[in-house]
Motif scaffolding. Structure first.
Motif, PDB file in Angstrom:
ATOM      1  N   ALA A  91       0.874  -1.190   0.000  1.00 29.18           N
ATOM      2  CA  ALA A  91       0.000   0.000   0.000  1.00 29.18           C
ATOM      3  C   ALA A  91       0.901   1.227   0.000  1.00 29.18           C
ATOM      4  O   ALA A  91       1.208   1.797   1.047  1.00 29.18           O
ATOM      5  CB  ALA A  91      -0.934  -0.006   1.201  1.00 29.18           C
ATOM      6  N   ALA A  92       1.329   1.629  -1.190  1.00 32.68           N
ATOM      7  CA  ALA A  92       2.353   2.672  -1.317  1.00 32.68           C
ATOM      8  C   ALA A  92       1.901   4.022  -0.784  1.00 32.68           C
ATOM      9  O   ALA A  92       2.734   4.825  -0.362  1.00 32.68           O
ATOM     10  CB  ALA A  92       2.777   2.807  -2.782  1.00 32.68           C
ATOM     11  N   ASN A  93       0.590   4.294  -0.796  1.00 31.75           N
ATOM     12  CA  ASN A  93       0.135   5.631  -0.401  1.00 31.75           C
ATOM     13  C   ASN A  93      -0.477   5.681   0.994  1.00 31.75           C
ATOM     14  O   ASN A  93      -1.095   6.670   1.365  1.00 31.75           O
ATOM     15  CB  ASN A  93      -0.833   6.218  -1.439  1.00 31.75           C
ATOM     16  CG  ASN A  93      -2.033   5.340  -1.740  1.00 31.75           C
ATOM     17  OD1 ASN A  93      -1.941   4.127  -1.746  1.00 31.75           O
ATOM     18  ND2 ASN A  93      -3.161   5.964  -2.018  1.00 31.75           N
ATOM     19  N   LEU A  94      -0.302   4.629   1.805  1.00 34.19           N
ATOM     20  CA  LEU A  94      -0.843   4.614   3.164  1.00 34.19           C
ATOM     21  C   LEU A  94       0.257   4.867   4.194  1.00 34.19           C
ATOM     22  O   LEU A  94       1.292   4.206   4.196  1.00 34.19           O
ATOM     23  CB  LEU A  94      -1.499   3.260   3.458  1.00 34.19           C
ATOM     24  CG  LEU A  94      -2.074   3.109   4.871  1.00 34.19           C
ATOM     25  CD1 LEU A  94      -3.273   4.024   5.082  1.00 34.19           C
ATOM     26  CD2 LEU A  94      -2.450   1.652   5.148  1.00 34.19           C
ATOM     27  N   PRO A 104      -2.209   8.713  -4.737  1.00 40.97           N
ATOM     28  CA  PRO A 104      -1.668   7.455  -5.251  1.00 40.97           C
ATOM     29  C   PRO A 104      -0.754   7.629  -6.458  1.00 40.97           C
ATOM     30  O   PRO A 104       0.215   6.870  -6.610  1.00 40.97           O
ATOM     31  CB  PRO A 104      -2.922   6.644  -5.614  1.00 40.97           C
ATOM     32  CG  PRO A 104      -4.033   7.639  -5.699  1.00 40.97           C
ATOM     33  CD  PRO A 104      -3.690   8.747  -4.771  1.00 40.97           C
ATOM     34  N   ILE A 105      -1.041   8.611  -7.293  1.00 45.64           N
ATOM     35  CA  ILE A 105      -0.210   8.810  -8.488  1.00 45.64           C
ATOM     36  C   ILE A 105       1.186   9.306  -8.097  1.00 45.64           C
ATOM     37  O   ILE A 105       2.206   8.855  -8.653  1.00 45.64           O
ATOM     38  CB  ILE A 105      -0.877   9.797  -9.473  1.00 45.64           C
ATOM     39  CG1 ILE A 105      -2.288   9.308  -9.847  1.00 45.64           C
ATOM     40  CG2 ILE A 105      -0.014   9.964 -10.713  1.00 45.64           C
ATOM     41  CD1 ILE A 105      -2.335   7.951 -10.500  1.00 45.64           C
ATOM     42  N   ASP A 106       1.242  10.198  -7.110  1.00 44.80           N
ATOM     43  CA  ASP A 106       2.546  10.677  -6.640  1.00 44.80           C
ATOM     44  C   ASP A 106       3.378   9.530  -6.077  1.00 44.80           C
ATOM     45  O   ASP A 106       4.576   9.400  -6.374  1.00 44.80           O
ATOM     46  CB  ASP A 106       2.361  11.747  -5.552  1.00 44.80           C
ATOM     47  CG  ASP A 106       1.786  13.047  -6.096  1.00 44.80           C
ATOM     48  OD1 ASP A 106       1.814  13.246  -7.333  1.00 44.80           O
ATOM     49  OD2 ASP A 106       1.305  13.863  -5.284  1.00 44.80           O
ATOM     50  N   GLU A 107       2.758   8.699  -5.241  1.00 45.72           N
ATOM     51  CA  GLU A 107       3.498   7.587  -4.649  1.00 45.72           C
ATOM     52  C   GLU A 107       3.861   6.540  -5.685  1.00 45.72           C
ATOM     53  O   GLU A 107       4.930   5.916  -5.615  1.00 45.72           O
ATOM     54  CB  GLU A 107       2.675   6.952  -3.513  1.00 45.72           C
ATOM     55  CG  GLU A 107       2.468   7.857  -2.314  1.00 45.72           C
ATOM     56  CD  GLU A 107       3.774   8.292  -1.660  1.00 45.72           C
ATOM     57  OE1 GLU A 107       4.769   7.542  -1.713  1.00 45.72           O
ATOM     58  OE2 GLU A 107       3.807   9.405  -1.094  1.00 45.72           O
ATOM     59  N   LEU A 108       2.984   6.365  -6.662  1.00 41.43           N
ATOM     60  CA  LEU A 108       3.283   5.414  -7.741  1.00 41.43           C
ATOM     61  C   LEU A 108       4.503   5.864  -8.529  1.00 41.43           C
ATOM     62  O   LEU A 108       5.374   5.050  -8.874  1.00 41.43           O
ATOM     63  CB  LEU A 108       2.062   5.271  -8.655  1.00 41.43           C
ATOM     64  CG  LEU A 108       2.201   4.311  -9.830  1.00 41.43           C
ATOM     65  CD1 LEU A 108       2.598   2.916  -9.372  1.00 41.43           C
ATOM     66  CD2 LEU A 108       0.895   4.261 -10.621  1.00 41.43           C
TER      67      LEU A 108
END
Length: 456
Positions: free
Chosen positions: A105-108, A156-160
Protein backbone atom coordinates in the motif's frame (compact mmCIF):
# COMPACT_ATOMS: atom_id res chain seq x y z
CA UNK A 1 14.67 -20.49 -23.87
CA UNK A 2 11.43 -18.95 -22.66
CA UNK A 3 10.38 -18.30 -19.06
CA UNK A 4 6.68 -18.44 -18.13
CA UNK A 5 5.22 -16.49 -15.21
CA UNK A 6 1.65 -17.22 -14.10
CA UNK A 7 -0.16 -14.51 -12.13
CA UNK A 8 -3.50 -15.25 -10.47
CA UNK A 9 -5.60 -12.43 -9.05
CA UNK A 10 -8.83 -11.74 -7.18
CA UNK A 11 -10.47 -8.45 -6.28
CA UNK A 12 -13.53 -7.02 -4.54
CA UNK A 13 -14.60 -10.27 -2.93
CA UNK A 14 -16.48 -8.16 -0.33
CA UNK A 15 -16.58 -11.20 1.99
CA UNK A 16 -18.83 -13.10 -0.42
CA UNK A 17 -17.36 -16.43 0.59
CA UNK A 18 -19.79 -18.60 -1.38
CA UNK A 19 -17.11 -19.43 -3.96
CA UNK A 20 -14.07 -19.04 -1.72
CA UNK A 21 -13.56 -22.81 -1.27
CA UNK A 22 -13.41 -23.19 -5.07
CA UNK A 23 -11.11 -20.18 -5.43
CA UNK A 24 -8.83 -21.70 -2.79
CA UNK A 25 -8.89 -25.05 -4.64
CA UNK A 26 -8.13 -23.43 -8.00
CA UNK A 27 -5.23 -21.36 -6.67
CA UNK A 28 -3.56 -24.15 -4.73
CA UNK A 29 -3.97 -26.72 -7.53
CA UNK A 30 -2.73 -24.34 -10.22
CA UNK A 31 0.30 -23.39 -8.15
CA UNK A 32 1.21 -27.06 -7.79
CA UNK A 33 0.68 -27.75 -11.52
CA UNK A 34 2.76 -24.78 -12.68
CA UNK A 35 5.57 -25.37 -10.23
CA UNK A 36 5.77 -29.00 -11.34
CA UNK A 37 6.27 -27.64 -14.88
CA UNK A 38 9.03 -25.36 -13.62
CA UNK A 39 7.03 -22.14 -14.15
CA UNK A 40 6.83 -19.19 -11.76
CA UNK A 41 3.51 -18.52 -9.92
CA UNK A 42 2.35 -15.39 -8.09
CA UNK A 43 -1.08 -14.88 -6.46
CA UNK A 44 -2.44 -11.44 -5.59
CA UNK A 45 -5.56 -9.85 -4.11
CA UNK A 46 -6.42 -6.31 -5.19
CA UNK A 47 -8.40 -5.17 -2.15
CA UNK A 48 -11.91 -5.16 -0.68
CA UNK A 49 -11.50 -8.82 0.18
CA UNK A 50 -13.18 -7.89 3.47
CA UNK A 51 -16.64 -6.41 3.91
CA UNK A 52 -18.26 -6.10 7.31
CA UNK A 53 -21.70 -7.23 6.12
CA UNK A 54 -20.44 -10.79 6.70
CA UNK A 55 -20.53 -11.83 10.38
CA UNK A 56 -17.12 -13.54 10.24
CA UNK A 57 -15.47 -10.41 8.86
CA UNK A 58 -17.31 -8.14 11.27
CA UNK A 59 -16.67 -10.29 14.33
CA UNK A 60 -12.94 -10.66 13.62
CA UNK A 61 -12.51 -7.17 12.12
CA UNK A 62 -11.03 -8.67 8.98
CA UNK A 63 -8.56 -11.02 10.67
CA UNK A 64 -10.50 -14.01 9.30
CA UNK A 65 -10.02 -12.61 5.78
CA UNK A 66 -6.30 -12.38 6.44
CA UNK A 67 -6.39 -16.02 7.57
CA UNK A 68 -8.16 -17.08 4.36
CA UNK A 69 -5.55 -15.31 2.21
CA UNK A 70 -2.83 -17.07 4.19
CA UNK A 71 -4.43 -20.47 3.71
CA UNK A 72 -4.80 -19.98 -0.04
CA UNK A 73 -1.13 -19.11 -0.39
CA UNK A 74 -1.38 -15.49 -1.56
CA UNK A 75 1.92 -13.77 -2.26
CA UNK A 76 0.72 -10.18 -1.87
CA UNK A 77 -2.39 -8.02 -1.46
CA UNK A 78 -3.32 -4.38 -1.32
CA UNK A 79 -6.15 -2.78 0.62
CA UNK A 80 -9.42 -1.41 -0.68
CA UNK A 81 -11.68 1.18 0.87
CA UNK A 82 -13.53 -1.52 2.83
CA UNK A 83 -10.37 -2.47 4.68
CA UNK A 84 -9.21 1.13 4.84
CA UNK A 85 -12.19 3.17 6.00
CA UNK A 86 -14.74 0.80 7.56
CA UNK A 87 -12.45 -0.26 10.41
CA UNK A 88 -11.35 1.78 13.41
CA UNK A 89 -7.63 2.61 13.37
CA UNK A 90 -6.65 -0.08 15.88
CA UNK A 91 -8.53 -2.79 13.95
CA UNK A 92 -6.88 -2.04 10.61
CA UNK A 93 -3.54 -1.66 12.36
CA UNK A 94 -3.84 -5.18 13.76
CA UNK A 95 -5.67 -6.91 10.89
CA UNK A 96 -2.55 -8.04 9.03
CA UNK A 97 -0.18 -8.78 11.90
CA UNK A 98 -0.35 -12.54 11.25
CA UNK A 99 -0.19 -12.36 7.45
CA UNK A 100 2.06 -14.70 5.47
CA UNK A 101 2.04 -12.43 2.40
CA UNK A 102 3.25 -8.96 1.51
CA UNK A 103 0.76 -6.14 2.10
CA UNK A 104 1.51 -3.47 -0.49
CA UNK A 105 0.00 0.00 0.00
CA UNK A 106 2.35 2.67 -1.32
CA UNK A 107 0.14 5.63 -0.40
CA UNK A 108 -0.84 4.61 3.16
CA UNK A 109 0.94 6.19 6.14
CA UNK A 110 0.38 6.86 9.81
CA UNK A 111 -0.21 10.52 10.61
CA UNK A 112 3.38 10.93 11.77
CA UNK A 113 4.52 10.08 8.22
CA UNK A 114 5.74 6.56 9.03
CA UNK A 115 4.37 3.52 7.28
CA UNK A 116 2.49 0.92 9.34
CA UNK A 117 4.80 -1.96 10.19
CA UNK A 118 2.64 -4.42 8.22
CA UNK A 119 2.71 -2.50 4.92
CA UNK A 120 5.31 -1.57 2.32
CA UNK A 121 5.09 0.27 -1.01
CA UNK A 122 6.41 -2.53 -3.20
CA UNK A 123 8.16 -5.87 -3.16
CA UNK A 124 10.58 -7.44 -5.61
CA UNK A 125 10.19 -11.16 -6.28
CA UNK A 126 13.06 -13.08 -7.87
CA UNK A 127 12.06 -16.00 -10.08
CA UNK A 128 13.99 -19.28 -10.11
CA UNK A 129 15.72 -18.11 -13.29
CA UNK A 130 16.62 -14.74 -11.80
CA UNK A 131 13.89 -12.53 -13.27
CA UNK A 132 13.21 -9.53 -11.01
CA UNK A 133 9.47 -8.87 -10.66
CA UNK A 134 8.58 -5.60 -8.96
CA UNK A 135 5.06 -5.46 -7.53
CA UNK A 136 3.50 -2.17 -6.31
CA UNK A 137 0.22 -1.67 -4.45
CA UNK A 138 -1.92 1.49 -4.31
CA UNK A 139 -5.42 2.23 -3.04
CA UNK A 140 -8.14 4.74 -3.90
CA UNK A 141 -7.64 8.26 -2.60
CA UNK A 142 -10.30 8.62 0.11
CA UNK A 143 -7.87 10.77 2.11
CA UNK A 144 -10.54 12.69 4.06
CA UNK A 145 -11.95 9.52 5.62
CA UNK A 146 -8.54 7.99 6.34
CA UNK A 147 -7.54 11.19 8.12
CA UNK A 148 -10.59 11.05 10.40
CA UNK A 149 -9.65 7.50 11.36
CA UNK A 150 -6.07 8.43 12.23
CA UNK A 151 -4.29 7.57 8.96
CA UNK A 152 -2.62 9.67 6.28
CA UNK A 153 -3.30 8.79 2.66
CA UNK A 154 -1.10 10.36 0.02
CA UNK A 155 -1.98 10.89 -3.62
CA UNK A 156 -1.67 7.45 -5.25
CA UNK A 157 -0.21 8.81 -8.49
CA UNK A 158 2.55 10.68 -6.64
CA UNK A 159 3.50 7.59 -4.65
CA UNK A 160 3.28 5.41 -7.74
CA UNK A 161 5.75 7.68 -9.52
CA UNK A 162 8.16 7.34 -6.58
CA UNK A 163 7.90 3.55 -6.74
CA UNK A 164 8.31 3.34 -10.51
CA UNK A 165 11.35 5.62 -10.35
CA UNK A 166 12.91 3.34 -7.73
CA UNK A 167 12.12 0.13 -9.62
CA UNK A 168 13.16 1.27 -13.10
CA UNK A 169 16.44 -0.40 -13.94
CA UNK A 170 16.23 -2.56 -10.84
CA UNK A 171 13.53 -4.91 -12.16
CA UNK A 172 12.69 -6.77 -15.36
CA UNK A 173 8.90 -6.71 -14.91
CA UNK A 174 6.65 -4.23 -13.05
CA UNK A 175 3.16 -5.24 -11.88
CA UNK A 176 0.69 -2.87 -10.23
CA UNK A 177 -2.00 -3.94 -7.77
CA UNK A 178 -4.43 -1.06 -8.23
CA UNK A 179 -7.54 -0.47 -6.15
CA UNK A 180 -8.19 2.76 -8.06
CA UNK A 181 -10.80 1.72 -10.62
CA UNK A 182 -10.72 1.16 -14.37
CA UNK A 183 -10.59 4.83 -15.43
CA UNK A 184 -7.58 5.59 -13.25
CA UNK A 185 -5.96 2.32 -14.36
CA UNK A 186 -6.19 3.47 -17.97
CA UNK A 187 -4.71 6.84 -16.97
CA UNK A 188 -1.87 5.11 -15.11
CA UNK A 189 -1.14 2.92 -18.13
CA UNK A 190 -0.69 6.01 -20.30
CA UNK A 191 1.38 7.85 -17.67
CA UNK A 192 3.68 4.95 -16.79
CA UNK A 193 4.65 2.84 -19.81
CA UNK A 194 7.16 1.09 -17.55
CA UNK A 195 4.27 -0.81 -15.87
CA UNK A 196 3.75 -4.09 -17.70
CA UNK A 197 0.60 -5.36 -15.99
CA UNK A 198 -2.11 -3.53 -14.01
CA UNK A 199 -4.33 -5.79 -11.93
CA UNK A 200 -7.36 -3.69 -11.05
CA UNK A 201 -10.28 -3.48 -8.66
CA UNK A 202 -12.67 -1.03 -6.97
CA UNK A 203 -14.97 -0.47 -9.97
CA UNK A 204 -15.76 -4.21 -10.26
CA UNK A 205 -14.81 -4.21 -13.93
CA UNK A 206 -14.74 -7.50 -15.81
CA UNK A 207 -12.03 -7.83 -18.48
CA UNK A 208 -12.43 -11.35 -19.87
CA UNK A 209 -9.28 -11.16 -21.99
CA UNK A 210 -7.70 -8.11 -20.42
CA UNK A 211 -7.31 -4.77 -22.12
CA UNK A 212 -4.19 -3.32 -23.66
CA UNK A 213 -3.59 0.38 -22.99
CA UNK A 214 -0.28 1.59 -24.35
CA UNK A 215 2.31 -0.96 -23.34
CA UNK A 216 0.34 -2.16 -20.29
CA UNK A 217 -2.03 -5.09 -19.99
CA UNK A 218 -5.01 -4.29 -17.74
CA UNK A 219 -6.90 -7.07 -15.95
CA UNK A 220 -9.96 -7.09 -13.70
CA UNK A 221 -12.01 -9.93 -12.21
CA UNK A 222 -15.35 -8.28 -11.37
CA UNK A 223 -16.66 -8.76 -7.84
CA UNK A 224 -17.86 -11.21 -5.18
CA UNK A 225 -15.56 -14.05 -6.29
CA UNK A 226 -17.56 -14.68 -9.44
CA UNK A 227 -14.27 -14.81 -11.36
CA UNK A 228 -10.61 -15.55 -10.71
CA UNK A 229 -8.11 -13.87 -13.03
CA UNK A 230 -5.07 -15.45 -14.69
CA UNK A 231 -2.36 -13.48 -16.49
CA UNK A 232 0.42 -15.33 -18.29
CA UNK A 233 3.71 -13.68 -19.18
CA UNK A 234 6.26 -15.25 -21.52
CA UNK A 235 9.78 -13.83 -21.33
CA UNK A 236 13.00 -14.34 -23.19
CA UNK A 237 15.07 -16.30 -20.71
CA UNK A 238 18.24 -14.39 -21.55
CA UNK A 239 17.19 -10.80 -22.21
CA UNK A 240 14.16 -10.90 -19.85
CA UNK A 241 12.12 -9.11 -22.53
CA UNK A 242 8.40 -9.84 -22.35
CA UNK A 243 7.47 -11.69 -25.53
CA UNK A 244 3.78 -12.24 -24.86
CA UNK A 245 1.05 -11.27 -22.38
CA UNK A 246 -2.29 -12.99 -22.00
CA UNK A 247 -5.22 -12.45 -19.62
CA UNK A 248 -8.28 -14.58 -19.00
CA UNK A 249 -10.92 -15.15 -16.33
CA UNK A 250 -12.22 -18.36 -14.80
CA UNK A 251 -15.95 -18.32 -14.09
CA UNK A 252 -16.24 -19.74 -10.58
CA UNK A 253 -19.82 -20.83 -11.26
CA UNK A 254 -18.49 -23.10 -13.98
CA UNK A 255 -15.11 -24.01 -12.52
CA UNK A 256 -14.38 -27.34 -10.89
CA UNK A 257 -16.18 -26.84 -7.58
CA UNK A 258 -14.57 -27.58 -4.25
CA UNK A 259 -16.16 -30.51 -2.47
CA UNK A 260 -18.83 -29.36 0.00
CA UNK A 261 -18.38 -25.73 -1.13
CA UNK A 262 -21.83 -24.67 0.08
CA UNK A 263 -21.34 -26.42 3.41
CA UNK A 264 -17.95 -24.71 3.89
CA UNK A 265 -19.36 -21.28 3.02
CA UNK A 266 -22.20 -21.82 5.48
CA UNK A 267 -19.58 -22.76 8.05
CA UNK A 268 -17.86 -19.38 7.64
CA UNK A 269 -21.21 -17.67 8.23
CA UNK A 270 -22.09 -19.76 11.27
CA UNK A 271 -18.65 -19.20 12.78
CA UNK A 272 -19.23 -15.45 12.50
CA UNK A 273 -22.74 -15.74 13.92
CA UNK A 274 -21.37 -17.64 16.93
CA UNK A 275 -18.72 -14.96 17.49
CA UNK A 276 -21.41 -12.25 17.42
CA UNK A 277 -23.73 -13.88 19.96
CA UNK A 278 -23.09 -11.15 22.55
CA UNK A 279 -26.34 -9.75 23.92
CA UNK A 280 -26.94 -6.01 23.45
CA UNK A 281 -30.57 -5.64 24.57
CA UNK A 282 -33.60 -7.47 25.95
CA UNK A 283 -36.82 -6.49 24.20
CA UNK A 284 -40.15 -6.67 26.06
CA UNK A 285 -41.98 -6.99 22.71
CA UNK A 286 -41.40 -7.41 18.98
CA UNK A 287 -40.17 -4.40 17.03
CA UNK A 288 -41.48 -4.66 13.49
CA UNK A 289 -39.96 -3.06 10.41
CA UNK A 290 -41.09 -2.67 6.81
CA UNK A 291 -39.35 -0.38 4.28
CA UNK A 292 -42.70 0.74 2.91
CA UNK A 293 -44.23 1.52 6.32
CA UNK A 294 -43.29 3.81 9.17
CA UNK A 295 -42.19 1.64 12.08
CA UNK A 296 -41.00 2.04 15.63
CA UNK A 297 -37.63 0.51 14.75
CA UNK A 298 -36.84 2.85 11.86
CA UNK A 299 -38.09 5.80 13.92
CA UNK A 300 -35.82 4.69 16.74
CA UNK A 301 -32.76 4.63 14.48
CA UNK A 302 -33.62 8.06 13.05
CA UNK A 303 -33.90 9.44 16.56
CA UNK A 304 -30.58 7.82 17.49
CA UNK A 305 -29.02 9.43 14.41
CA UNK A 306 -30.09 12.92 15.51
CA UNK A 307 -29.11 12.41 19.15
CA UNK A 308 -25.73 10.80 18.42
CA UNK A 309 -24.76 13.67 16.14
CA UNK A 310 -26.29 16.35 18.39
CA UNK A 311 -28.15 17.66 15.35
CA UNK A 312 -31.23 19.85 15.08
CA UNK A 313 -33.04 17.28 12.99
CA UNK A 314 -32.57 14.07 11.04
CA UNK A 315 -34.08 11.98 8.31
CA UNK A 316 -33.39 8.45 7.12
CA UNK A 317 -34.94 6.04 4.66
CA UNK A 318 -36.79 3.14 6.30
CA UNK A 319 -35.14 0.72 3.84
CA UNK A 320 -32.04 0.90 6.06
CA UNK A 321 -33.77 -1.60 8.38
CA UNK A 322 -34.12 -4.89 6.52
CA UNK A 323 -36.40 -6.61 9.02
CA UNK A 324 -37.70 -6.40 12.57
CA UNK A 325 -36.43 -7.70 15.91
CA UNK A 326 -38.14 -10.42 17.95
CA UNK A 327 -39.08 -10.10 21.61
CA UNK A 328 -36.34 -11.21 23.98
CA UNK A 329 -32.58 -11.28 23.59
CA UNK A 330 -31.01 -9.15 20.83
CA UNK A 331 -27.43 -9.93 19.81
CA UNK A 332 -24.78 -8.12 17.80
CA UNK A 333 -25.48 -10.59 15.00
CA UNK A 334 -29.17 -9.61 15.00
CA UNK A 335 -28.22 -5.96 14.47
CA UNK A 336 -25.80 -6.87 11.68
CA UNK A 337 -28.54 -8.91 10.02
CA UNK A 338 -31.13 -6.12 10.07
CA UNK A 339 -28.69 -3.25 9.35
CA UNK A 340 -25.68 -4.65 7.42
CA UNK A 341 -24.66 -1.44 5.66
CA UNK A 342 -21.16 0.07 6.13
CA UNK A 343 -22.86 3.47 6.32
CA UNK A 344 -21.78 6.15 8.77
CA UNK A 345 -23.72 9.05 10.26
CA UNK A 346 -23.14 12.42 8.61
CA UNK A 347 -24.12 15.97 9.51
CA UNK A 348 -24.71 18.83 7.11
CA UNK A 349 -24.79 22.50 8.13
CA UNK A 350 -27.16 24.39 5.84
CA UNK A 351 -29.50 27.36 5.70
CA UNK A 352 -33.19 27.02 6.37
CA UNK A 353 -33.92 27.73 2.71
CA UNK A 354 -31.63 24.90 1.61
CA UNK A 355 -32.93 22.53 4.28
CA UNK A 356 -36.53 23.24 3.31
CA UNK A 357 -35.77 22.42 -0.33
CA UNK A 358 -34.17 19.11 0.68
CA UNK A 359 -37.06 18.17 2.97
CA UNK A 360 -39.64 18.94 0.30
CA UNK A 361 -37.71 16.65 -2.05
CA UNK A 362 -37.80 13.82 0.52
CA UNK A 363 -41.60 13.75 0.30
CA UNK A 364 -41.48 12.82 -3.40
CA UNK A 365 -43.53 9.69 -4.01
CA UNK A 366 -40.68 8.14 -6.06
CA UNK A 367 -38.56 7.29 -3.00
CA UNK A 368 -40.27 4.32 -1.30
CA UNK A 369 -39.98 1.91 -4.26
CA UNK A 370 -36.68 3.25 -5.64
CA UNK A 371 -34.16 0.41 -5.89
CA UNK A 372 -30.70 1.32 -4.62
CA UNK A 373 -27.38 -0.38 -5.44
CA UNK A 374 -23.99 0.64 -4.15
CA UNK A 375 -23.03 3.59 -1.90
CA UNK A 376 -22.70 1.12 0.98
CA UNK A 377 -26.42 0.24 0.87
CA UNK A 378 -27.08 -3.48 1.37
CA UNK A 379 -30.87 -3.39 1.17
CA UNK A 380 -33.21 -3.37 -1.83
CA UNK A 381 -35.52 -0.33 -1.88
CA UNK A 382 -35.16 3.14 -0.42
CA UNK A 383 -38.37 2.92 1.60
CA UNK A 384 -40.40 5.69 3.17
CA UNK A 385 -38.61 8.57 4.87
CA UNK A 386 -38.51 8.74 8.64
CA UNK A 387 -37.96 12.10 10.37
CA UNK A 388 -36.90 13.28 13.79
CA UNK A 389 -37.23 16.92 14.84
CA UNK A 390 -39.07 17.62 11.57
CA UNK A 391 -42.80 18.16 11.08
CA UNK A 392 -44.79 18.90 7.90
CA UNK A 393 -48.09 20.79 7.97
CA UNK A 394 -50.23 21.32 4.89
CA UNK A 395 -51.98 24.69 4.52
CA UNK A 396 -53.97 24.52 1.34
CA UNK A 397 -51.44 24.10 -1.47
CA UNK A 398 -48.59 25.25 0.77
CA UNK A 399 -46.42 23.00 2.95
CA UNK A 400 -45.07 24.41 6.19
CA UNK A 401 -42.04 22.77 7.79
CA UNK A 402 -41.26 22.96 11.50
CA UNK A 403 -37.91 22.14 13.10
CA UNK A 404 -38.41 21.13 16.74
CA UNK A 405 -41.76 22.87 16.84
CA UNK A 406 -40.59 26.15 15.26
CA UNK A 407 -41.33 27.24 11.72
CA UNK A 408 -38.20 26.87 9.61
CA UNK A 409 -36.52 30.21 8.92
CA UNK A 410 -34.83 30.72 5.55
CA UNK A 411 -31.78 32.59 6.86
CA UNK A 412 -31.23 30.52 9.99
CA UNK A 413 -28.68 27.70 9.88
CA UNK A 414 -29.48 24.16 10.94
CA UNK A 415 -27.54 20.93 11.48
CA UNK A 416 -29.10 18.00 9.67
CA UNK A 417 -28.12 14.39 10.44
CA UNK A 418 -28.40 11.83 7.64
CA UNK A 419 -26.88 8.51 6.52
CA UNK A 420 -23.69 9.33 4.59
CA UNK A 421 -25.13 7.54 1.54
CA UNK A 422 -27.07 10.71 0.69
CA UNK A 423 -23.83 12.68 0.27
CA UNK A 424 -22.39 10.26 -2.31
CA UNK A 425 -25.37 9.57 -4.52
CA UNK A 426 -27.16 12.11 -6.66
CA UNK A 427 -30.22 12.25 -4.48
CA UNK A 428 -30.38 15.84 -3.23
CA UNK A 429 -28.44 18.61 -5.06
CA UNK A 430 -28.36 20.85 -1.97
CA UNK A 431 -26.67 18.11 0.05
CA UNK A 432 -24.13 17.46 -2.70
CA UNK A 433 -23.29 21.17 -2.89
CA UNK A 434 -23.09 21.69 0.88
CA UNK A 435 -19.60 22.62 2.03
CA UNK A 436 -20.06 21.97 5.76
CA UNK A 437 -20.19 18.18 5.98
CA UNK A 438 -18.99 16.07 8.89
CA UNK A 439 -18.69 12.29 8.71
CA UNK A 440 -18.96 10.51 12.05
CA UNK A 441 -16.45 7.66 11.87
CA UNK A 442 -15.97 4.81 12.61
CA UNK A 443 -19.52 4.11 13.86
CA UNK A 444 -22.02 2.50 11.49
CA UNK A 445 -25.77 3.06 11.76
CA UNK A 446 -26.12 -0.31 13.50
CA UNK A 447 -23.78 0.91 16.24
CA UNK A 448 -26.16 3.82 16.84
CA UNK A 449 -29.09 1.41 16.96
CA UNK A 450 -27.24 -0.72 19.52
CA UNK A 451 -26.59 2.40 21.59
CA UNK A 452 -30.27 3.37 21.44
CA UNK A 453 -31.58 -0.12 22.22
CA UNK A 454 -29.41 -0.30 25.33
CA UNK A 455 -31.73 2.26 26.96
CA UNK A 456 -34.98 0.87 25.48
Amino acid sequence: MEEVIHIYHTNDLHSHLEHWPSIHKLLTERRRWHEEEGDEVLVFDIGDHMDRWHPLSDATRGKANCRLLNEAGYDAATIGNNEGITLPFEDLDSMYLEKNFELLAANLFKQDGNRPEWAKPYHVYISSSGTRIGVIGITVNFARFYEQLGWKLNDPIDELKNCVDQLKGETDVIILLSHLGIHDDELVARMFPEIDVILGGHTHHILHEGKEVGSSLLAGAGKFGYYTGHVTLKLDGNTKEILHKKALLYDMNEADQAQDEQHMAEGYFMEGKRLMAESVALLPEDLKADPLQHSELSKMLTQALREWCDADCAFMNAGMILKGLKQGNVTKFDLLEICPHPINPCTIRMSGAELKEVLLQTSDEKWPHLQIKGLGFRGTVMGVMEYDGIEFQQKGNYTQIFINGKLIEAKEHYTLAIPDMFTFGRFFPEIQRAEEKKYWLPEFLRNLLEWKLASY
